[in-house]
Write an enzyme that holds these catalytic residues in place. Structure first.
Site, PDB file in Angstrom:
ATOM      1  N   ASP A  42      45.100  48.014  49.586  1.00 38.95           N
ATOM      2  CA  ASP A  42      44.385  47.009  48.918  1.00 38.95           C
ATOM      3  C   ASP A  42      43.896  47.974  48.257  1.00 38.95           C
ATOM      4  OD1 ASP A  42      43.649  43.803  48.513  1.00 38.95           O
ATOM      5  OD2 ASP A  42      41.815  45.211  47.432  1.00 38.95           O
ATOM      6  N   ASP A  65      45.117  52.238  44.912  1.00 44.23           N
ATOM      7  CA  ASP A  65      44.896  51.977  43.025  1.00 44.23           C
ATOM      8  C   ASP A  65      45.691  51.683  42.371  1.00 44.23           C
ATOM      9  OD1 ASP A  65      44.041  51.643  40.717  1.00 44.23           O
ATOM     10  OD2 ASP A  65      42.507  52.818  40.956  1.00 44.23           O
ATOM     11  N   TYR A 157      44.875  38.204  29.643  1.00 43.82           N
ATOM     12  CA  TYR A 157      45.153  38.516  30.954  1.00 43.82           C
ATOM     13  C   TYR A 157      46.680  36.719  31.072  1.00 43.82           C
ATOM     14  CZ  TYR A 157      45.755  36.120  36.049  1.00 43.82           C
ATOM     15  OH  TYR A 157      46.311  35.682  36.960  1.00 43.82           O
ATOM     16  N   THR A 192      40.485  30.348  45.053  1.00 39.56           N
ATOM     17  CA  THR A 192      40.637  31.818  45.485  1.00 39.56           C
ATOM     18  C   THR A 192      39.044  32.077  45.178  1.00 39.56           C
ATOM     19  OG1 THR A 192      41.250  32.920  43.454  1.00 39.56           O
ATOM     20  CG2 THR A 192      42.797  32.735  45.904  1.00 39.56           C
TER      21      THR A 192
END
Ligand code: ADP
Length: 261
Positions: A42, A65, A157, A192
């Protein structure tokens, strides 16, 4: 809730991006429950370390990354060395920002494509080379409901996630002769941190309350509740299992019926 057990997964090693929070953390827990050792990669190393400590079963944390080739190469090589090889890639790291398409900036476009699309390319290619050398492996990419339907305020997106499914199909065809399967999951309205941010943005862009947005999401879902990260994680585990041995190149909807084809 009972979870199916896939004994063939026990002892396998997985490399999971974006595993520090949200859907990724639920996938990490679900894999560990099957006896999989997980390398949690992460950009937020602290969240990856916390996740690795929580799930146990030999889990490790690595900083990554996914936008940068050198970072993906280093993180993947570290995991291969520490775990003695990787059998499963879960390419899950993702970002979303909300904006009206007419007001979208180049920076927002690039940010979404760099993480969501280039990140899939880099992680899939680097893990794919490892799997190709070994002659086995399995990949699951996190796409989205917005990879099937253009979503308002999420044009950038949506475009970045449609691209994930295109890549998934093409890569699946290229790796199929070696028995390496490549699939994607398409979550819907998942509870989330990303969703909380989206609800706040959508409410402010549309001039309504966050509660109204949330209730609209539930109202659009035939199964009548908001989706949980665990709903997605169980399907990811299934896709990694031998039960999914004849599935490749698929974008599996896990949306409670919001989208049905
Ligand atoms: P979701 O709803 O998909 O679970 P989250 O925002 O909760 O969304 O989780 C996305 C995860 O991806 C986070 O752990 C975040 O730190 C991670 N992430 C975001 N950008 C990058 C990146 N460039 N490289 C690696 N991980 C990233």
């Amino acid at each position: 809730m009972t979870h199916p057990v896939f004994p063939e997964l026990s002892g396998r090693h997985a490399f999971l991006t974006g595993g520090g929070t949200g859907i990724g953390l639920a996938i990490a827990r679900a894999l560990a429950r099957q006896g999989v050792t997980v390398a949690i990669a992460d950009i937020n190393l602290k969240s990856a370390e916390d996740a690795a400590a929580e799930i146990g079963n030999g889990a490790i944390a690595v900083e990554i990354d996914v936008r940068k080739r050198s970072s993906v190469e280093t993180a993947f090589a570290t995991a291969v060395e520490k775990l003695g090889g990787i059998d499963i890639l879960i390419a899950n790291a993702g970002v979303s920002t909300m904006q009206k398409a007419l007001e979208l900036t180049d920076e927002e476009w690039d940010f979404n494509f760099d993480v969501n699309t280039r990140g899939i390319f880099l992680t899939n290619q680097i893990a794919g080379r490892h799997f190709s050398q070994k002659g086995s492996g399995c990949i699951v990419n996190t796409a989205s409901l917005a990879a099937k339907v253009g979503a308002p305020l999420l044009a950038h997106y949506s475009a970045s996630k449609f691209a994930v499914l295109g890549w998934t199909q093409a890569f699946a065809r290229e790796l199929a002769p070696q028995g390496i399967r490549v699939n994607a999951v398409c979550p819907g309205f998942v509870k989330t941190g990303m969703q909380s941010r989206e609800i706040e943005w959508e409410a402010s862009l549309r001039g309504i309350s966050p509660e109204q947005v949330f209730n609209e999401y539930v109202g659009l879902t035939p199964l009548g509740r908001i989706e949980t990260p665990e709903d997605v994680a169980d399907v990811v585990v299934f896709l990694c299992s031998e039960s999914a041995r004849f599935m490749t190149g698929q974008g599996i909807n896990v949306t409670g019926g919001v989208y049905m084809t």
